[in-house]
Every structure is written in structure tokens, then in C-alpha cells.
Design a protein around this motif. Structure first.
Motif, PDB file in Angstrom:
ATOM      1  N   TYR A 102       6.144  22.356  12.524  1.00 35.46           N
ATOM      2  CA  TYR A 102       7.360  23.011  12.244  1.00 35.46           C
ATOM      3  C   TYR A 102       7.857  23.093  10.707  1.00 35.46           C
ATOM      4  CZ  TYR A 102       6.706  22.985  17.131  1.00 35.46           C
ATOM      5  OH  TYR A 102       6.249  22.934  18.623  1.00 35.46           O
ATOM      6  N   GLY A 103       7.162  22.776   9.874  1.00 32.93           N
ATOM      7  CA  GLY A 103       7.310  22.817   8.558  1.00 32.93           C
ATOM      8  C   GLY A 103       7.811  21.300   8.282  1.00 32.93           C
ATOM      9  N   CYS A 104       7.294  20.593   7.110  1.00 33.06           N
ATOM     10  CA  CYS A 104       7.333  19.333   6.534  1.00 33.06           C
ATOM     11  C   CYS A 104       7.189  19.147   5.013  1.00 33.06           C
ATOM     12  CB  CYS A 104       6.542  18.317   7.181  1.00 33.06           C
ATOM     13  SG  CYS A 104       6.814  16.615   6.710  1.00 33.06           S
ATOM     14  N   PRO A 105       8.336  18.821   4.446  1.00 32.94           N
ATOM     15  CA  PRO A 105       7.998  18.781   2.917  1.00 32.94           C
ATOM     16  C   PRO A 105       6.992  17.723   2.293  1.00 32.94           C
ATOM     17  CG  PRO A 105      10.022  17.421   3.467  1.00 32.94           C
ATOM     18  CD  PRO A 105       9.485  18.222   4.761  1.00 32.94           C
ATOM     19  N   PRO A 106       6.315  17.926   1.218  1.00 32.49           N
ATOM     20  CA  PRO A 106       5.567  16.848   0.688  1.00 32.49           C
ATOM     21  C   PRO A 106       6.423  15.670   0.488  1.00 32.49           C
ATOM     22  CG  PRO A 106       5.528  18.899  -0.574  1.00 32.49           C
ATOM     23  CD  PRO A 106       6.591  19.138   0.626  1.00 32.49           C
ATOM     24  N   HIS A 107       5.433  14.670   0.986  1.00 34.53           N
ATOM     25  CA  HIS A 107       6.265  13.200   0.827  1.00 34.53           C
ATOM     26  C   HIS A 107       5.197  12.114   0.574  1.00 34.53           C
ATOM     27  CE1 HIS A 107       5.210  13.876   4.955  1.00 34.53           C
ATOM     28  NE2 HIS A 107       5.328  12.545   5.168  1.00 34.53           N
ATOM     29  N   GLY A 108       5.929  10.888   0.205  1.00 31.17           N
ATOM     30  CA  GLY A 108       5.090   9.686   0.084  1.00 31.17           C
ATOM     31  C   GLY A 108       5.878   8.549   0.471  1.00 31.17           C
ATOM     32  N   GLY A 109       5.418   7.328   0.718  1.00 30.08           N
ATOM     33  CA  GLY A 109       6.151   6.163   0.751  1.00 30.08           C
ATOM     34  C   GLY A 109       5.367   4.830   0.478  1.00 30.08           C
TER      35      GLY A 109
ATOM     36  N   THR B  46       0.871  -1.259  -0.077  1.00 27.84           N
ATOM     37  CA  THR B  46       0.059   0.083  -0.016  1.00 27.84           C
ATOM     38  C   THR B  46       0.871   1.152   0.048  1.00 27.84           C
ATOM     39  OG1 THR B  46      -1.786  -1.235   0.912  1.00 27.84           O
ATOM     40  CG2 THR B  46      -1.735   1.385   1.362  1.00 27.84           C
ATOM     41  N   LEU B  47       0.835   1.995  -0.916  1.00 28.98           N
ATOM     42  CA  LEU B  47       1.756   3.117  -1.175  1.00 28.98           C
ATOM     43  C   LEU B  47       0.733   4.486  -1.238  1.00 28.98           C
ATOM     44  CD1 LEU B  47       3.191   3.480  -4.692  1.00 28.98           C
ATOM     45  CD2 LEU B  47       1.368   2.123  -4.151  1.00 28.98           C
ATOM     46  N   ALA B  48       1.213   5.715  -0.479  1.00 27.73           N
ATOM     47  CA  ALA B  48       0.360   6.633  -0.720  1.00 27.73           C
ATOM     48  C   ALA B  48       1.226   8.114  -0.660  1.00 27.73           C
ATOM     49  CB  ALA B  48      -0.504   6.663   0.367  1.00 27.73           C
ATOM     50  N   LEU B  49       0.862   9.055  -0.964  1.00 29.79           N
ATOM     51  CA  LEU B  49       1.103  10.402  -0.852  1.00 29.79           C
ATOM     52  C   LEU B  49       0.807  10.834   0.741  1.00 29.79           C
ATOM     53  CD1 LEU B  49       0.593  12.473  -3.910  1.00 29.79           C
ATOM     54  CD2 LEU B  49       2.724  11.198  -3.207  1.00 29.79           C
ATOM     55  N   ARG B  50       1.551  11.276   1.591  1.00 28.20           N
ATOM     56  CA  ARG B  50       1.079  11.602   2.896  1.00 28.20           C
ATOM     57  C   ARG B  50       0.617  12.969   2.954  1.00 28.20           C
ATOM     58  NH1 ARG B  50       1.843   6.381   3.374  1.00 28.20           N
ATOM     59  NH2 ARG B  50       4.002   5.717   3.184  1.00 28.20           N
ATOM     60  N   GLU B  51      -0.277  13.287   4.110  1.00 26.84           N
ATOM     61  CA  GLU B  51      -0.791  14.692   4.191  1.00 26.84           C
ATOM     62  C   GLU B  51       0.236  15.287   5.081  1.00 26.84           C
ATOM     63  OE1 GLU B  51      -1.871  17.742   4.020  1.00 26.84           O
ATOM     64  OE2 GLU B  51      -3.488  16.597   3.122  1.00 26.84           O
ATOM     65  N   HIS B  52       0.996  16.287   4.549  1.00 18.78           N
ATOM     66  CA  HIS B  52       2.070  16.842   5.349  1.00 18.78           C
ATOM     67  C   HIS B  52       1.659  18.245   6.002  1.00 18.78           C
ATOM     68  CE1 HIS B  52       2.097  18.692   1.625  1.00 18.78           C
ATOM     69  NE2 HIS B  52       3.013  19.759   2.024  1.00 18.78           N
ATOM     70  N   ARG B  53       0.500  18.731   5.724  1.00 21.10           N
ATOM     71  CA  ARG B  53      -0.263  20.027   6.168  1.00 21.10           C
ATOM     72  C   ARG B  53      -0.846  19.736   7.777  1.00 21.10           C
ATOM     73  NH1 ARG B  53      -2.975  20.912   0.673  1.00 21.10           N
ATOM     74  NH2 ARG B  53      -3.591  18.582   1.040  1.00 21.10           N
ATOM     75  N   TYR B  54      -0.179  20.254   8.467  1.00 15.99           N
ATOM     76  CA  TYR B  54      -0.645  20.312   9.807  1.00 15.99           C
ATOM     77  C   TYR B  54      -2.108  20.160  10.199  1.00 15.99           C
ATOM     78  CZ  TYR B  54      -0.825  20.955  15.022  1.00 15.99           C
ATOM     79  OH  TYR B  54      -1.452  20.837  16.270  1.00 15.99           O
ATOM     80  N   THR B  55      -2.787  21.394   9.841  1.00 19.08           N
ATOM     81  CA  THR B  55      -4.231  21.825   9.873  1.00 19.08           C
ATOM     82  C   THR B  55      -5.000  20.609   9.423  1.00 19.08           C
ATOM     83  OG1 THR B  55      -3.872  23.989  10.247  1.00 19.08           O
ATOM     84  CG2 THR B  55      -6.188  23.286   9.897  1.00 19.08           C
TER      85      THR B  55
END
Length: 437
Positions: free
Chosen positions: A397-404, A364-373
Motif C-alpha cells: 500500500y505504498g512505502c517510501p524509499p528507506h534505509g537503516g 550492517t547498514l543498508a538501503l531497503r527494497e521497498h518495491r513490493y514486486t
């Protein structure tokens, strides 16, 4: 002394050498004695004539038992009459380094001669089977290839904790343990810590480590303690990019396996290693439902709507094989209700996919929701906001778009070699009813 592996014996013809291994078979005839000695790379015949000069060696062999381990020194000679590679060792010294005292409780050379549970009870003997030894060589080759693949792409290897303070992800299917004076849990995934590494600026990470699932499942593809290969990648903008990455990773791994073990796999497992072509077929879940009903009269069970199940995975693989001649297929556009809260969504649709291979989900692969709100909202929606408070803190405190994604090492081995069950592809299987040896 550096061990001489039997696969390299032809380099030592007409030389005095010392070999070590197991006694695979023994024939004590009227005028001659024959030993077949094996190591993990092959076998060799040892020939001892019965005469006064060899009386000491003859006596050692007469008292020897099959499956003992030996150290033998002698001259390696060519002999075209010897069926085993046309070479034989003529010994001048034999040492029994460890004697097999009892008759084996099972014939490990014939997996059909004993029930699977009996084989698992004596797994230390069952693993002597040449198919099992090859299986773990293949697994080593595959994992080495994908490890090198990610390292060449500047991935950092991490080792996440397996004892955690909060039941991870969903709060279900985890093992609770006593940790001094408090409760703790065994991690069912490195997911949260992989994402912490993204927040830490590591950019690309991977881990090969144990995973624990307290699932009371006795299916052919589940275990309570298995090994996972996980990756997480920063600045991954689209799901297509992530699927492309996994395609390249798997093609790299399978190519190296084919180059190194194609013949042995064909001879022992009767399986052809097929290198898939790019791109892998990609189908939306809604289309899958339509195809399965039209082609096979299969309608998804009510409780599984919005997801896949074992039967639908088998059928969609059959369809893809028939229509596209491909062993792999990505299924996309799952229901948000069936996906984890941390999956990124577009128009309410999780940006993830399941990768099916030979009728079984492997990723199961996915882009992650990185936006805090938004992440907080999705966790609250699933009723997990308090349980994953420590995790949500990462994203303040800031996080780049990512997936895995993650791969089950034992499951992918099972599918590659077309074995019947994970019980046969794990070094030591752990399930709801098995915690030994």
C-alpha cells in the motif's frame, strides 16, 4: 533529603552535611579511626578521634565492616594533610544502614585476582569496581548523545514487540518459546517492525531495546541477549547518504564521551578516545580481498567468499590504520547470497555496508527494497516468501524509499574501552553456557 554526591563535596566546606555510601576501607588505630566512604562519583575520608566525647561513634566504627553501607552526618573541613582531595568529614552521627556480614568471595578491586567466570558468578560485587562503574557511565553518556542526535532530527522512538509469531528474517538462530497453546519466538531484530513504521509514514524512527540471538557462539563479541540501538530513515536515496548519517551519529557520541570522561578513561582503561574525521574510508569487498592478499598474504576461506569474517575484519582495520590513520572503515559491495533478502540491489549488488571499528564489525547498514514486486521476488529467491508473508503485506500500500542500521550497545562499549570481551561490558552477560545470575 537530596543526596550529596561526593564529586560535589567541595561546595559544602565548613558546613554540616549528611553523606551516604559504602565503606571502602577502615583503619582503627590507637588514637584515631579513619573511614573511606565511596559513592559512584568519588570517595571521602571520615576522621574520628578516640576520646570520651566520641565513645559512641568509636564503638560503632569498631564493630563496622568494610563494604557495609552508612549514613554519616558531620562537618566538612579542609585539611591539606588529607591526600583524598584535601577535605575530611568530622562526624557527629554514624548510622550503619546495611552491614556486610561475610568476607567477600572475591576481591572486586583487582579484576586479575579472580577468574572471569567467578567474577560473572558474583557480578553484583564485580560491578563495584570503579572501572565497571565508569564503563556504564561512559555507555550512558554515549547512548544519551546518540539518542539526542536522532531526536533533534525529528526521529520518533518506537518499542517493537519481542514476542513474534514467525521466526524473523532467516528462520534461523531464534529462540522458540511456548505462547499459550502455540509456538512463538523471541525477536532477533526489530527490522521488520522498523520497516512497518516506514510504511506507516513515521519517516524516521529509532529504538533502544533487547535483541535475542540463539547463536551457539562463544566468541568474545557475541551474546544471546543484548541491547541494540536501531534506526530506520525514510527518503534515503543513496548508500553514501546513509553512511554519512552514521558517521555524524558516531562522531557526536564519541565527542560527548571525550568531553566528559577523557581523563578517567585514560587513567583507568589506558585508552585514548579518538574522534574520527569525515569521511570514513570506504572500500569495496573485492578491493579488500586484493589488499589483504597483497599486504598480508591472507586469502579468504571458501565458505566466507562474498562476505567478511573476524580475521579479515582485523586485518583490514590494521591496513586502514596504517595507511589512513583511521579507526573506522566501511566495506561495501557484498554478495547478494550473503545479505538479507530485503537489501536493495543495483545491478545485483546489495546497497549496504559493514562498518568496522578497531577490527570488529559494529554495523550492517543498508538501503531497503521497498518495491513490493521486487521484494517478493527476493524473498522467494531465499525461500522465505511464505515465512515473511505478514511482512510483505506492509509494502502493498505504498512505502517510501528507506534505509537503516543497528548498533550493539555492549559491543560498541567493548571497543571504545578496548575490553577483551562482551562478558565484561554487559551488565549481566548471557551466552550459550550462562543464564545466571
Amino acid at each position: 533529603m537530596k543526596k550529596i554526591y561526593f564529586k560535589n563535596l567541595k561546595e559544602y566546606k565548613s558546613q554540616e552535611i549528611t553523606i551516604e555510601g559504602f565503606v571502602d576501607s577502615l583503619r582503627d588505630l590507637q588514637y584515631v579511626q579513619f573511614l573511606i566512604i565511596r559513592d559512584t562519583t568519588g570517595k571521602i575520608q571520615v576522621t574520628i578521634e578516640k576520646n570520651e566525647e566520641n565513645s559512641r561513634l568509636n564503638e560503632i566504627v569498631s564493630n563496622m565492616t568494610v563494604e557495609s553501607t552508612v549514613k554519616i552526618t558531620g562537618i566538612l573541613l579542609e585539611n591539606e594533610k588529607v591526600k583524598l582531595n584535601g577535605i575530611e568529614l568530622i562526624p557527629n552521627n554514624i548510622i550503619i544502614t546495611s552491614k556486610c556480614f561475610d568476607e567477600l568471595p572475591l576481591n572486586y578491586k583487582d579484576s586479575k585476582s579472580a577468574l572471569l567466570d567467578t567474577r560473572l558468578n558474583y557480578r553484583f560485587l564485580d560491578l563495584r569496581n570503579e572501572k565497571n562503574i565508569l564503563m556504564f557511565k561512559v555507555q550512558t553518556c554515549l547512548m544519551n548523545a546518540i539518542r539526542e542526535f536522532v531526536i533533534k532530527k525529528n526521529f520518533i522512538e518506537i518499542h517493537t514487540p519481542k514476542i513474534i509469531s514467525t521466526a524473523s528474517e532467516s528462520g534461523a538462530d531464534v529462540f522458540e518459546i511456548k505462547y499459550f497453546d502455540r509456538k512463538a519466538y523471541l525477536a532477533q531484530s526489530p527490522q521488520f517492525y522498523k520497516q512497518m513504521a516506514m510504511c506507516s509514514g513515521f519517516e524516521n524512527v529509532f529504538e533502544i531495546a533487547p535483541v535475542f540471538r540463539a547463536e551457539k557462539s562463544n566468541s568474545y563479541r557475541h551474546a544471546t541477549d543484548f541491547t541494540g540501538f536501531d534506526v530506520e530513515i525514510s527518503y534515503m536515496e543513496t548508500l553514501d547518504e546513509l553512511m554519512d548519517f552514521e558517521e555524524d551519529l558516531l562522531i557526536t557520541g564519541l565527542t560527548l564521551v571525550k568531553e566528559n570522561y577523557e581523563k578517567e578513561i585514560r587513567d583507568l582503561f589506558h585508552v585514548e578516545v579518538i574522534i574520527p574525521t569525515k569521511p570514513f574510508p570506504r572500500i569495496r569487498l573485492e578491493e579488500v580481498y586484493e589488499i589483504l592478499e597483497k599486504e598480508y598474504g591472507y586469502k579468504m576461506n571458501y565458505e566466507d567468499v562474498g562476505d567478511m569474517n573476524a580475521e579479515s575484519e582485523k586485518l583490514v582495520s590494521k591496513y586502514i590504520k596504517e595507511k589512513y590513520g583511521h579507526e573506522f572503515v566501511f566495506i561495501t559491495d557484498f554478495s547478494a547470497k550473503k545479505r538479507a533478502f530485503y537489501h536493495k540491489r543495483e545491478n545485483g549488488i546489495p546497497q549496504g555496508a559493514d562498518l568496522i571499528w578497531k577490527g570488529c564489525e559494529i554495523t550492517t547498514l543498508a538501503l531497503r527494497e521497498h518495491r513490493y514486486t521486487i521484494l517478493c521476488e527476493q524473498a522467494k529467491e531465499k525461500g522465505l516468501d511464505k515465512d515473511v508473508k505478514f511482512y510483505l503485506e506492509f509494502f502493498k500500500y505504498g512505502c517510501p524509499p528507506h534505509g537503516g542500521f543497528g548498533l550493539g550497545v555492549d559491543r560498541i562499549t567493548m571497543l571504545l574501552l578496548e575490553m577483551a570481551s562482551l562478558k565484561e561490558t554487559m551488565f549481566l552477560f548471557r551466552g550459550p553456557s550462562r543464564i545466571e545470575p
